[in-house]
Design a protein around this motif. Structure first.
Motif, PDB file in Angstrom:
ATOM      1  N   LYS A  42     -15.250  -5.986  -6.135  1.00  0.00           N
ATOM      2  CA  LYS A  42     -14.273  -5.157  -7.201  1.00  0.00           C
ATOM      3  C   LYS A  42     -13.857  -6.029  -8.443  1.00  0.00           C
ATOM      4  N   ILE A  43     -13.701  -7.368  -8.074  1.00  0.00           N
ATOM      5  CA  ILE A  43     -13.324  -8.523  -9.106  1.00  0.00           C
ATOM      6  C   ILE A  43     -14.629  -8.905  -9.795  1.00  0.00           C
ATOM      7  N   SER A  44     -15.587  -9.164  -9.071  1.00  0.00           N
ATOM      8  CA  SER A  44     -16.686  -9.636  -9.768  1.00  0.00           C
ATOM      9  C   SER A  44     -17.884  -8.680 -10.282  1.00  0.00           C
ATOM     10  N   GLY A  45     -17.463  -7.469 -10.402  1.00  0.00           N
ATOM     11  CA  GLY A  45     -18.403  -6.424 -11.101  1.00  0.00           C
ATOM     12  C   GLY A  45     -18.679  -6.902 -12.267  1.00  0.00           C
ATOM     13  N   VAL A  46     -20.148  -6.754 -12.430  1.00  0.00           N
ATOM     14  CA  VAL A  46     -20.832  -7.262 -13.796  1.00  0.00           C
ATOM     15  C   VAL A  46     -20.742  -6.000 -14.921  1.00  0.00           C
ATOM     16  N   ALA A  51     -10.441  -4.407 -20.841  1.00  0.00           N
ATOM     17  CA  ALA A  51      -9.274  -3.892 -20.522  1.00  0.00           C
ATOM     18  C   ALA A  51      -9.382  -3.675 -18.793  1.00  0.00           C
ATOM     19  N   ASP A  52     -10.516  -3.603 -18.405  1.00  0.00           N
ATOM     20  CA  ASP A  52     -10.726  -3.487 -16.850  1.00  0.00           C
ATOM     21  C   ASP A  52     -10.477  -4.854 -16.359  1.00  0.00           C
ATOM     22  N   GLN A  53     -10.521  -5.763 -17.037  1.00  0.00           N
ATOM     23  CA  GLN A  53     -10.558  -7.121 -16.206  1.00  0.00           C
ATOM     24  C   GLN A  53      -9.020  -7.504 -16.271  1.00  0.00           C
ATOM     25  N   ARG A  54      -8.175  -7.249 -17.086  1.00  0.00           N
ATOM     26  CA  ARG A  54      -6.660  -7.357 -17.061  1.00  0.00           C
ATOM     27  C   ARG A  54      -6.072  -6.263 -15.958  1.00  0.00           C
ATOM     28  N   GLU A  55      -6.502  -5.517 -15.453  1.00  0.00           N
ATOM     29  CA  GLU A  55      -5.926  -4.602 -14.577  1.00  0.00           C
ATOM     30  C   GLU A  55      -5.893  -5.418 -13.183  1.00  0.00           C
ATOM     31  N   LEU A  56      -4.834  -5.649 -12.581  1.00  0.00           N
ATOM     32  CA  LEU A  56      -4.620  -6.329 -11.485  1.00  0.00           C
ATOM     33  C   LEU A  56      -4.669  -5.443 -10.082  1.00  0.00           C
ATOM     34  N   TYR A  57      -4.305  -4.055 -10.491  1.00  0.00           N
ATOM     35  CA  TYR A  57      -4.363  -3.148  -9.219  1.00  0.00           C
ATOM     36  C   TYR A  57      -5.748  -2.588  -9.229  1.00  0.00           C
ATOM     37  N   VAL A  69      -6.485   1.115   3.082  1.00  0.00           N
ATOM     38  CA  VAL A  69      -6.168  -0.149   2.560  1.00  0.00           C
ATOM     39  C   VAL A  69      -6.272  -0.241   1.162  1.00  0.00           C
ATOM     40  N   TYR A  70      -5.238  -0.777   0.466  1.00  0.00           N
ATOM     41  CA  TYR A  70      -5.176  -0.988  -0.913  1.00  0.00           C
ATOM     42  C   TYR A  70      -5.293  -2.272  -1.514  1.00  0.00           C
ATOM     43  N   GLY A  71      -5.643  -2.889  -2.631  1.00  0.00           N
ATOM     44  CA  GLY A  71      -5.561  -4.176  -2.954  1.00  0.00           C
ATOM     45  C   GLY A  71      -5.269  -4.283  -4.326  1.00  0.00           C
ATOM     46  N   TYR A  72      -4.874  -5.659  -4.621  1.00  0.00           N
ATOM     47  CA  TYR A  72      -4.256  -6.212  -5.936  1.00  0.00           C
ATOM     48  C   TYR A  72      -4.729  -7.529  -6.125  1.00  0.00           C
ATOM     49  N   VAL A  73      -4.920  -7.984  -7.197  1.00  0.00           N
ATOM     50  CA  VAL A  73      -5.256  -9.309  -7.422  1.00  0.00           C
ATOM     51  C   VAL A  73      -4.473  -9.811  -8.624  1.00  0.00           C
ATOM     52  N   THR A  74      -4.043 -11.259  -8.368  1.00  0.00           N
ATOM     53  CA  THR A  74      -3.081 -11.621  -9.480  1.00  0.00           C
ATOM     54  C   THR A  74      -4.173 -12.410 -10.534  1.00  0.00           C
ATOM     55  N   ASN A  75      -3.436 -12.834 -11.610  1.00  0.00           N
ATOM     56  CA  ASN A  75      -4.598 -13.679 -12.677  1.00  0.00           C
ATOM     57  C   ASN A  75      -4.920 -14.946 -12.213  1.00  0.00           C
ATOM     58  N   SER A  76      -4.278 -15.638 -11.020  1.00  0.00           N
ATOM     59  CA  SER A  76      -4.609 -16.861 -10.542  1.00  0.00           C
ATOM     60  C   SER A  76      -5.514 -16.504  -9.216  1.00  0.00           C
ATOM     61  N   MET A  99       4.990  -0.760  -5.254  1.00  0.00           N
ATOM     62  CA  MET A  99       5.128  -1.928  -3.992  1.00  0.00           C
ATOM     63  C   MET A  99       4.391  -3.112  -4.381  1.00  0.00           C
ATOM     64  N   PHE A 100       3.119  -2.852  -4.828  1.00  0.00           N
ATOM     65  CA  PHE A 100       2.325  -4.156  -5.525  1.00  0.00           C
ATOM     66  C   PHE A 100       3.221  -4.893  -6.441  1.00  0.00           C
ATOM     67  N   ARG A 101       3.732  -4.254  -7.301  1.00  0.00           N
ATOM     68  CA  ARG A 101       4.594  -4.794  -8.371  1.00  0.00           C
ATOM     69  C   ARG A 101       5.922  -5.720  -7.702  1.00  0.00           C
ATOM     70  N   LYS A 102       6.424  -5.082  -6.837  1.00  0.00           N
ATOM     71  CA  LYS A 102       7.420  -5.637  -6.159  1.00  0.00           C
ATOM     72  C   LYS A 102       7.010  -7.037  -5.149  1.00  0.00           C
ATOM     73  N   LEU A 103       5.933  -6.713  -4.471  1.00  0.00           N
ATOM     74  CA  LEU A 103       5.278  -7.798  -4.136  1.00  0.00           C
ATOM     75  C   LEU A 103       4.931  -8.818  -4.778  1.00  0.00           C
ATOM     76  N   HIS A 104       4.547  -8.673  -6.142  1.00  0.00           N
ATOM     77  CA  HIS A 104       4.059  -9.664  -7.062  1.00  0.00           C
ATOM     78  C   HIS A 104       5.330 -10.450  -7.417  1.00  0.00           C
ATOM     79  N   ASN A 105       6.398  -9.631  -7.676  1.00  0.00           N
ATOM     80  CA  ASN A 105       7.727 -10.312  -8.198  1.00  0.00           C
ATOM     81  C   ASN A 105       8.102 -11.208  -7.037  1.00  0.00           C
TER      82      ASN A 105
END
Length: 137
Positions: A42-46, A51-57, A69-76, A99-105
Motif C-alpha cells: 500500500k505504501i509503495s503503490g506506483v 494527497a494519497d501520499q500524505r494519508e497515514l491511515y 487487521v488495520y494499518g497506519y504508517v507514520t511519516n518516518s 484509535m490510530f490517532r491516539k496510538l500515534h500521539n
C-alpha cells in the motif's frame, strides 16, 4: 475492541506488540508480521496522487475469519497495526482512525522522552503491572 496492537519499526522489527488473549499471542505475532506485506504494497503503490501520499491511515489491510487487521504508517515509516474482533460490527472506520490517532500521539510521547533510545523495544507502565484490555486504547 482491539485484541492486538503492534508498533513496527521502519526496518520491520517489532517495537511493541500486545494482545488481549495472551494464550494466542503467537498467532497475533504471525498476523501482524503477515500484514506487513500488505502495508508495504500500500505504501509503495506506483502512481499515487500527492494527497494519497500524505494519508497515514491505510484502512483495512485484510480480514480473516475471526479478525480484521488495520494499518497506519507514520511519516518516518513506523507502522502501527491494530487487530480487532470480526464479530464487532458496531466498530466504524472513524473509530479505528481515532484509535490510530491516539496510538500515534502516545508513540510521539515515547519518542520525545529523553530517556528512550530510539529502536529499543517500548515498555509501558502496564507491562510492569497487570496488563489491562485495550478498550479504545
Amino acid at each position: 475492541m482491539a485484541v492486538c496492537i503492534a508498533v513496527i519499526a521502519k526496518e520491520n522489527y517489532p517495537l511493541y506488540i500486545r494482545s488481549v488473549p495472551t494464550q494466542g499471542e503467537l498467532k497475533f505475532h504471525y498476523t501482524v508480521h503477515t500484514s506487513l506485506d500488505v502495508v508495504e504494497e500500500k505504501i509503495s503503490g506506483v502512481g499515487k496522487a500527492l494527497a494519497d501520499q500524505r494519508e497515514l491511515y491505510l484502512g483495512l489491510l485484510y480480514p480473516t475469519e475471526d479478525y480484521k487487521v488495520y494499518g497506519y504508517v507514520t511519516n518516518s515509516k513506523v507502522k502501527f497495526v491494530i487487530v480487532v474482533d470480526s464479530s464487532n460490527t458496531s466498530l466504524r472506520d472513524n473509530e479505528i482512525r481515532s484509535m490510530f490517532r491516539k496510538l500515534h500521539n502516545s508513540f510521539t510521547d515515547v519518542m520525545c522522552n529523553p530517556f528512550y533510545n530510539p529502536g529499543d523495544p517500548i515498555q509501558s507502565k502496564t507491562d510492569l503491572m497487570k496488563w489491562q484490555p485495550l478498550n479504545g486504547l
